[in-house]
Design an enzyme around this catalytic site. Structure first.
Site, PDB file in Angstrom:
ATOM      1  N   GLY A  89      32.212  31.394  36.066  1.00  0.00           N
ATOM      2  CA  GLY A  89      32.500  30.153  36.779  1.00  0.00           C
ATOM      3  C   GLY A  89      32.480  30.328  38.285  1.00  0.00           C
ATOM      4  N   GLY A 123      34.320  27.701  42.236  1.00  0.00           N
ATOM      5  CA  GLY A 123      33.325  28.769  42.219  1.00  0.00           C
ATOM      6  C   GLY A 123      33.479  29.780  43.341  1.00  0.00           C
ATOM      7  N   ARG A 173      29.878  43.136  43.075  1.00  0.00           N
ATOM      8  CA  ARG A 173      30.522  44.003  42.093  1.00  0.00           C
ATOM      9  C   ARG A 173      29.464  44.661  41.217  1.00  0.00           C
ATOM     10  NH1 ARG A 173      35.010  41.353  38.181  1.00  0.00           N
ATOM     11  NH2 ARG A 173      33.322  40.240  37.188  1.00  0.00           N
ATOM     12  N   ASP A 245      38.280  37.788  27.332  1.00  0.00           N
ATOM     13  CA  ASP A 245      37.141  37.595  28.253  1.00  0.00           C
ATOM     14  C   ASP A 245      37.200  38.587  29.410  1.00  0.00           C
ATOM     15  OD1 ASP A 245      39.458  35.744  28.692  1.00  0.00           O
ATOM     16  OD2 ASP A 245      38.458  35.435  30.613  1.00  0.00           O
ATOM     17  N   ASN A 246      38.261  39.353  29.503  1.00  0.00           N
ATOM     18  CA  ASN A 246      38.358  40.378  30.543  1.00  0.00           C
ATOM     19  C   ASN A 246      38.311  41.783  29.955  1.00  0.00           C
ATOM     20  OD1 ASN A 246      38.540  38.406  32.521  1.00  0.00           O
ATOM     21  ND2 ASN A 246      40.773  38.382  32.510  1.00  0.00           N
ATOM     22  N   ASP A 255      37.880  42.890  36.137  1.00  0.00           N
ATOM     23  CA  ASP A 255      38.642  41.711  36.550  1.00  0.00           C
ATOM     24  C   ASP A 255      40.032  42.066  37.057  1.00  0.00           C
ATOM     25  OD1 ASP A 255      36.526  40.106  36.311  1.00  0.00           O
ATOM     26  OD2 ASP A 255      37.309  38.837  34.706  1.00  0.00           O
TER      27      ASP A 255
HETATM   28  P1  AMP Z   1      39.818  35.157  35.040  1.00  0.00           P
HETATM   29  O1  AMP Z   1      41.019  35.029  34.156  1.00  0.00           O
HETATM   30  O2  AMP Z   1      40.161  35.236  36.492  1.00  0.00           O
HETATM   31  O3  AMP Z   1      38.954  36.276  34.607  1.00  0.00           O
HETATM   32  O4  AMP Z   1      38.970  33.802  34.909  1.00  0.00           O
HETATM   33  C1  AMP Z   1      38.918  33.053  33.724  1.00  0.00           C
HETATM   34  C2  AMP Z   1      37.828  32.005  33.801  1.00  0.00           C
HETATM   35  O5  AMP Z   1      38.054  31.093  34.874  1.00  0.00           O
HETATM   36  C3  AMP Z   1      36.433  32.546  33.990  1.00  0.00           C
HETATM   37  O6  AMP Z   1      35.544  31.774  33.228  1.00  0.00           O
HETATM   38  C4  AMP Z   1      36.187  32.331  35.461  1.00  0.00           C
HETATM   39  O7  AMP Z   1      34.827  32.230  35.771  1.00  0.00           O
HETATM   40  C5  AMP Z   1      36.910  31.026  35.718  1.00  0.00           C
HETATM   41  N1  AMP Z   1      37.312  30.884  37.119  1.00  0.00           N
HETATM   42  C6  AMP Z   1      38.277  31.566  37.748  1.00  0.00           C
HETATM   43  N2  AMP Z   1      38.368  31.186  39.037  1.00  0.00           N
HETATM   44  C7  AMP Z   1      37.433  30.236  39.241  1.00  0.00           C
HETATM   45  C8  AMP Z   1      37.025  29.442  40.355  1.00  0.00           C
HETATM   46  N3  AMP Z   1      37.581  29.570  41.561  1.00  0.00           N
HETATM   47  N4  AMP Z   1      36.000  28.576  40.173  1.00  0.00           N
HETATM   48  C9  AMP Z   1      35.429  28.427  38.969  1.00  0.00           C
HETATM   49  N5  AMP Z   1      35.765  29.142  37.887  1.00  0.00           N
HETATM   50  C10 AMP Z   1      36.758  30.034  37.996  1.00  0.00           C
HETATM   51 MG    MG Z   2      37.620  37.133  33.919  1.00  0.00          MG
END
Ligand code: AMP
Ligand code: MG
Length: 472
Positions: A89, A123, A173, A245-246, A255
């Site tokens: 995202g 994003g 990364r 997902d991490n 992550d």
């Molecule tokens: P995370 O737990 O940080 O690994 O993120 C979980 C999900 O949220 C993933 O699909 C990321 O791409 C999405 N995500 C986190 N932060 C953002 C953001 N600022 N904009 C869009 N998607 C985000």
């Molecule tokens: Mg993640």
């Protein structure tokens, strides 16, 4: 022109596995850090990653030749709750390179703008989490932990809005791949067998060439993940968001959101502000690791010809994880105590020390780093209890203990309060503290000097950071 020797393979997988997606250009990119050593491994001229074009490339403004930018789709269990569609995202995969070491790796820009998977997010990333990920991932690498790495970081010249207005940033990364347990879950949950097969073949060829089919793949992923979590435990590291997902399928730490290293040791430590119930507390990590592997196993079942047999076999495979973890844990902590050949009956010696540390809130890193010196007992309130333990220890210690311990016990970790300081300075445009901390944490086993000793010091009560944030 920066030359990146791209050799892309994910982009050739079935189209439902990703969306072609360019990064969104930013206003005024400025390079704040670049990793020449990593660039060389990737086959990029180290001079290029600090060159005039670097900021444009790492911000996503300039797409280098051979890149095939895309956003990957995945799903995942977040804090145990099923989310059927996540995905990149706020990141795009620029492409892959085969390094001078023969290893294929992804180069991804994180914070690069919206994608079809952004949901309500912008994003983007802000400077704080970018600095944190850069510092912690490079520290982990220096401490021998499989991890994604940081190739470069830039500020964007644009603001992002969280609770406040903050400077935007992008991190470049590098990972063996960004394929996660959640990637498998996405296709399994939709019954998309074609994609699930293609993904499995890709992962076996890329990360586990010795695996003969999904069952062996599962065994090997479990073994790598058990080893990884044991390494985290040995450093007092708390990942903080072990959502499926991490979980990297290649067994790398990925992550770095609300992650943290423990200062004063308490096994139930939780730093993440969103981990209300301590699901990802320090001591829970091995158990959650097995839970995550159960989700991976579940996602592989549709590939198997005999479903009931597969459920029985995969259940047994997941049930083998705790023993694998315990063996890795014994090796890790045995080395921390300087034992040349840790044995089953050394477990008590280790847990006795950890119990004393927990009781007195001894500093995790400094206790182990000083264990072989006269100052170790200063970490404890009950010094008699420590002295009694040390006596038992001396009976088991090998002649080579000092050498083993120097390699197993870092002097310097990226402590939470130091990272916070760096971020506060970074917000004002002062990057010097970032570079000083980066230099210290990427040489973690060196004897302390006048310059590095402050980074080894545990925080005082009022310096302590007890909460960390996802910081998206
Ligand atoms: P995370 O737990 O940080 O690994 O993120 C979980 C999900 O949220 C993933 O699909 C990321 O791409 C999405 N995500 C986190 N932060 C953002 C953001 N600022 N904009 C869009 N998607 C985000
Ligand atoms: Mg993640």
């Amino acid at each position: 022109m920066m030359h990146i020797p791209f050799d892309n393979s994910y982009a050739k997988l079935p189209p439902q596995m990703f969306t072609a997606q360019l990064p969104t250009p930013v206003e005024a990119p400025k390079l704040i850090a670049a990793n020449a050593e990593l660039a060389a491994i990737l086959g990029i001229d180290p001079a290029d990653v600090t060159g005039p074009e670097a900021a444009q490339v790492f911000a996503g403004n300039h797409i280098p030749n051979g890149a095939a930018p895309l956003a990957q789709v995945y799903a995942g269990h977040q804090f145990g709750n099923w989310n059927p569609r996540l995905g990149d995202g706020r990141a795009v995969l620029l492409g892959e390179v085969i390094g001078t070491d023969g290893v294929r790796r992804d180069i991804q820009l994180k914070g690069s703008g919206p994608t079809p998977y952004s949901r309500s997010g912008d994003g983007r990333a802000w400077l704080g989490p970018v600095m944190r990920e850069y510092l912690v991932s490079e520290a982990m690498h220096a401490m021998g932990v499989p991890t994604t790495r940081a190739l470069a970081a830039v500020t964007t010249g644009e603001d992002v809005y969280r609770e406040e207005r903050l400077p935007g940033a992008v991190i470049a990364r590098v990972a063996q791949s960004h394929i996660r347990v959640g990637t498998f879950q996405f296709f399994a949950s939709r019954g998309d067998l074609a994609a699930l097969h293609a993904l499995t073949d890709h992962v076996i060829a890329r990360h586990y060439p010795d695996a003969n089919g999904p069952a062996e793949l599962l065994d090997m992923v479990i073994a790598r993940y058990a080893k990884l979590i044991a390494k985290w435990m040995g450093l007092g590291f708390i990942h903080g968001v072990m959502n499926t997902d991490n979980v990297s399928i290649a067994g790398e730490t990925i992550d770095y959101g609300p992650c943290a290293f423990i200062d004063d040791f308490h096994p139930d430590s939780v730093f993440s502000a969103i981990d209300q119930y301590g699901r990802y507390a320090y001591a829970n990590q091995p158990g959650i690791g097995a839970w995550n592997m159960a989700q991976f196993a579940t996602a592989l079942i549709p590939l198997m010809p005999d479903r009931d047999q597969a459920i029985a076999d995969f259940t047994a495979a997941v049930h083998r994880m705790p023993a694998l973890f315990e063996a890795e844990w014994l090796a890790v902590f045995g080395a921390k105590l300087g034992l040349a050949n840790p044995r089953e009956d050394d477990r008590k010696l280790i847990t006795d020390l950890l119990d004393l540390m927990a009781k007195d809130g001894a500093d995790f890193t400094n206790t182990f780093a000083s264990l072989d010196t006269d100052t170790a007992r200063d970490q404890f309130l009950n010094r008699d209890a420590f002295d009694a333990w040390a006596e038992h220890w001396s009976l088991r210690k090998s002649d080579s203990a000092a050498a083993i311990m120097t390699q197993a016990n870092p002097q310097i970790i990226p402590r939470n309060h130091r990272i916070e300081e760096v971020i506060v300075a970074g917000k004002t445009g002062d990057m010097a503290p970032f570079h000083a901390l980066l230099a210290a944490v990427t040489d973690p086993y060196a004897s302390l000097t006048e310059a590095t000793a402050p980074f080894a010091r545990a925080p005082s009560k009022n310096e302590q950071v007890t909460r960390t944030f996802c910081g998206t």
